[in-house]
Write an enzyme that holds these catalytic residues in place. Sequence first.
Site, PDB file in Angstrom:
ATOM      1  N   CYS A 186       0.831  -1.208   0.000  1.00  0.00           N
ATOM      2  CA  CYS A 186       0.000   0.000   0.000  1.00  0.00           C
ATOM      3  C   CYS A 186       0.863   1.255   0.000  1.00  0.00           C
ATOM      4  O   CYS A 186       0.478   2.284  -0.550  1.00  0.00           O
ATOM      5  CB  CYS A 186      -0.943  -0.013   1.181  1.00  0.00           C
ATOM      6  SG  CYS A 186      -0.116   0.115   2.783  1.00  0.00           S
ATOM      7  N   HIS A 370      -2.116   2.089   7.703  1.00  0.00           N
ATOM      8  CA  HIS A 370      -2.316   2.080   6.240  1.00  0.00           C
ATOM      9  C   HIS A 370      -1.804   3.394   5.652  1.00  0.00           C
ATOM     10  O   HIS A 370      -1.746   4.416   6.327  1.00  0.00           O
ATOM     11  CB  HIS A 370      -3.809   1.913   5.941  1.00  0.00           C
ATOM     12  CG  HIS A 370      -4.117   1.519   4.539  1.00  0.00           C
ATOM     13  ND1 HIS A 370      -3.527   0.463   3.904  1.00  0.00           N
ATOM     14  CD2 HIS A 370      -4.996   2.059   3.636  1.00  0.00           C
ATOM     15  CE1 HIS A 370      -4.017   0.350   2.687  1.00  0.00           C
ATOM     16  NE2 HIS A 370      -4.901   1.312   2.499  1.00  0.00           N
ATOM     17  N   ASN A 390      -7.634   6.181  -0.500  1.00  0.00           N
ATOM     18  CA  ASN A 390      -7.203   4.887   0.012  1.00  0.00           C
ATOM     19  C   ASN A 390      -6.805   4.012  -1.174  1.00  0.00           C
ATOM     20  O   ASN A 390      -7.581   3.840  -2.112  1.00  0.00           O
ATOM     21  CB  ASN A 390      -8.366   4.256   0.783  1.00  0.00           C
ATOM     22  CG  ASN A 390      -8.010   2.897   1.365  1.00  0.00           C
ATOM     23  OD1 ASN A 390      -6.917   2.378   1.161  1.00  0.00           O
ATOM     24  ND2 ASN A 390      -8.954   2.319   2.093  1.00  0.00           N
TER      25      ASN A 390
END
Length: 881
Positions: A186, A370, A390
């Site tokens: 990520c 994250h 995201n």
Amino acid sequence: MADSDRDEPQPTPFPIRIVHDSPPPPPSDIDNLPPPGPIGKRTDQFYEPWEKFLAIEPSRGQRLSRPAAAVAAEQAEVDHSPGAEGKKVQENAATSWEQAAECCRKKVAAIVEECRRLNQKYRDAIFDLEASPWCLQSLHGRFPKAVDRIEAPPWIKRVEDIFDNPQFFIDGATAQDVHQGSGGDCWFLAALMAVSAKKELIDQLCVARDEKAGVYGFVFYRDGEWIYEVIDDKLFLRVGDDDGLTIVRDWDRDKKEGMGLKHPDEEKLLSQLQRGGEALYFSHCKSSETWLPLIEKAYAKAHGDYYAIEGGFASEAIEDLTGGVGVVINPEDIMDKDRFWREQLSLVNQKYLFGGGSKPTSTKGFIGGHAYAVLKTWEEGDLKLLKLRNPWGETEWDGDWSDGSKLWTPAMMTKLEHTFGDDGVFWISFIDFLKHFPSINRVRLFNKEWQVAQQWTSVNVPWTVDYLDTKFQFSIAEKCPVVIVLSQPDDRYFYGLRGRFLYSLHFRVYKEGEEDDKWIVRSMHNSGNETVFTRSVSVEIEDLEPGTYNVVFKVTAVRTAAAMTAEESIIKFAVERKEKLLNVGRRFDYAQTKGNLRAMEDTNRKRKVKGRRDEKITMFKKSRKITQREKERARGRKKRVDDAMREKKREYEHRRRGKEKARRGGRDCESTDAQDGDGKSEEGGQAGSVTPLTEESPAKEVPHVVAGAEKGDGVAKADEAPVPGTEIEQKVEKVGESVEDRKKAAESGKQAEESDKPSEDSKETEDATNALSKNLSKLDLRGTRRSSRTDPVSPLEEEDYDSPVEPPEELDDDDFEWDSDLDGPVEYDSDDDFSRRNSAQGSKNEIFADDPWNAICVLGLRVYSLNAVAKVKVVKAEGSS
């Protein structure tokens, strides 16, 4: 951002779970490696075992192999650098990109020409997903955490077999194109989203491609320079052609079980699951765009495998994609929040790129641990908003200004061009952003107006943390903005060979000649959120005055005892994973060559050998000095004893003569009286008579003075009494008579001529006296210790040896100064004892006696300057390393 996001359940585009009916692959020892066993003394050196691994490598392979040739070229460049301390570069900031892009274009063109001639698509032999398991696995055999061994991607297909109408870009790359797959990258995808917001940056990544031949060339920034990678268009799929499928509801991820369902047309379902971006195992675009999975594959190849890009910091990924300088900022450390917004955050996509790392726990719609990308900012009056995304493409913030917030009005939606939907894109206020993102990733960008100068070197890192003697020095001729970066090689490129040491960096900048004053600036920002995993530290100075500046630094090393050293990894994997080891080792070699690590290890090895030799020489010199001092003491003892005995003999002789004189005087008187009274002759006594020995008589001592005479020479032995009538007694008596005659002649005043001439008797007397004196001098008392203080000149009686001088044994050492080497305890007597003595210092000086501390850090200093040229060099103090 950190890699904790990999433990979270990954989003799936399917409302149901597809389970492979095919049996799982047999277990492999690759996943359960035993801990490394001891290999003698554990050493963290690389080049000695690496050279043994390459011992029979052909020279032609070194010339034709791209990695080997790159290492050789790098070493040649280092050797020609001034001082040969490490690689030295001074160029425009864009020059390296232009060189890498040109090389990449040429290689892609050559491949395309070959493919067209052979009518074959390009197959990447180095990173072949079908032929090599090492595209997924690290050198130690580890898979990405999200890749379960049972559910590992079993099938690989080309782009044209996955998409109906594949296109690299559709209206350019945008953040909305990015969707994270089953990988834990990520942080890299967040960086891609941030970069895609500035179109010219994403365009410079893929510099050459031919979709029909299936070949793509990308460039990335690494360790102060741009590199390139060429890949084919093969990608991992979730479902393979031969898979037996079962549709399962209520899938339990941990137990890997659920309710099975039947599907009427399994082949149709299989075809559907293998088409489009959602069929890809790793990252994908929901459209027919292919740029995202291909650039992710190229990035994995650049690092060796997909495992290498598991977990990281968005700031470092943006560095790799832009060539900028990344830092991580803690909002709690920002003194003036409004100034930070005004001077930095509001300049997103212009001067800076930004990302953010969420808190470890999931809250308010955020995924814990994250990475998110900052796409843009908006300000009106006191209202400050940020647009974030995201990488999952779903799951959004649910607070103020979220899609469900009551703060939205039609006017605001028009101004911000925002639409509702669970697409991972959302707005958040500046205050909430600082509250929910404990780490802010910021990267400063550079254009062609910037110059960069860099110098690499290697240093020995001590166990104790302090500023090293080695320093960097840079000079600048004009006042201008400057960015200073101290970095080490990115160890993500050579997982498995980085060894047991992790390094943290810190530096200060001083004006030359003013080191004792306050520093100008010091490194305040790390490129990552965790110091021990940070690859660089940096600082920005908006207006630096011209002059020469010293950069002093310290390196903090942390050693993990359980980790494998580079030597252990090479020995362990040299046979079973030869190709993977060669690939990873070449990357390590290239990265460390910048700092001339090979020369540093050679220097340390020679210094160690020389140190052992010097220690032995020091031992020999010390032993020789001790021997010399012992001999000097022995000579001193001998001299003291000789002097003492010489004085004793002189006193004794003086006393003896006095007693002899007194005895002869009394004897003459008795002889005269006897002659006058009894009519006996002067000679007194009859022939052969013996004069009785009295306490005053030294006759007892005479035989000892003439000790050593042979039998038959008329002289008694030293331990025997004189025999009456022998020649020696007669001579002694004549000596006494001669003395008395001279005394009488002197008293009567006679001056006869015959008194001056020696008579026959006097000559005999004089000869006897000389013999006595000569034999006395032969008495061996030099350096001989006596067993008793009362018998120093045995067998003389004590009453005849009443000298005030102390006996010889008390003169041995009382006038010597204390010498710890001679008088103290012996520390070692052999090489083994010497080694133990050095090892024994471990409790005091050497903590790592059995496992040496041999940390060597390769690092480099880069100085970016706007419209000005900087020069950098490394300065090592004499004898430092």
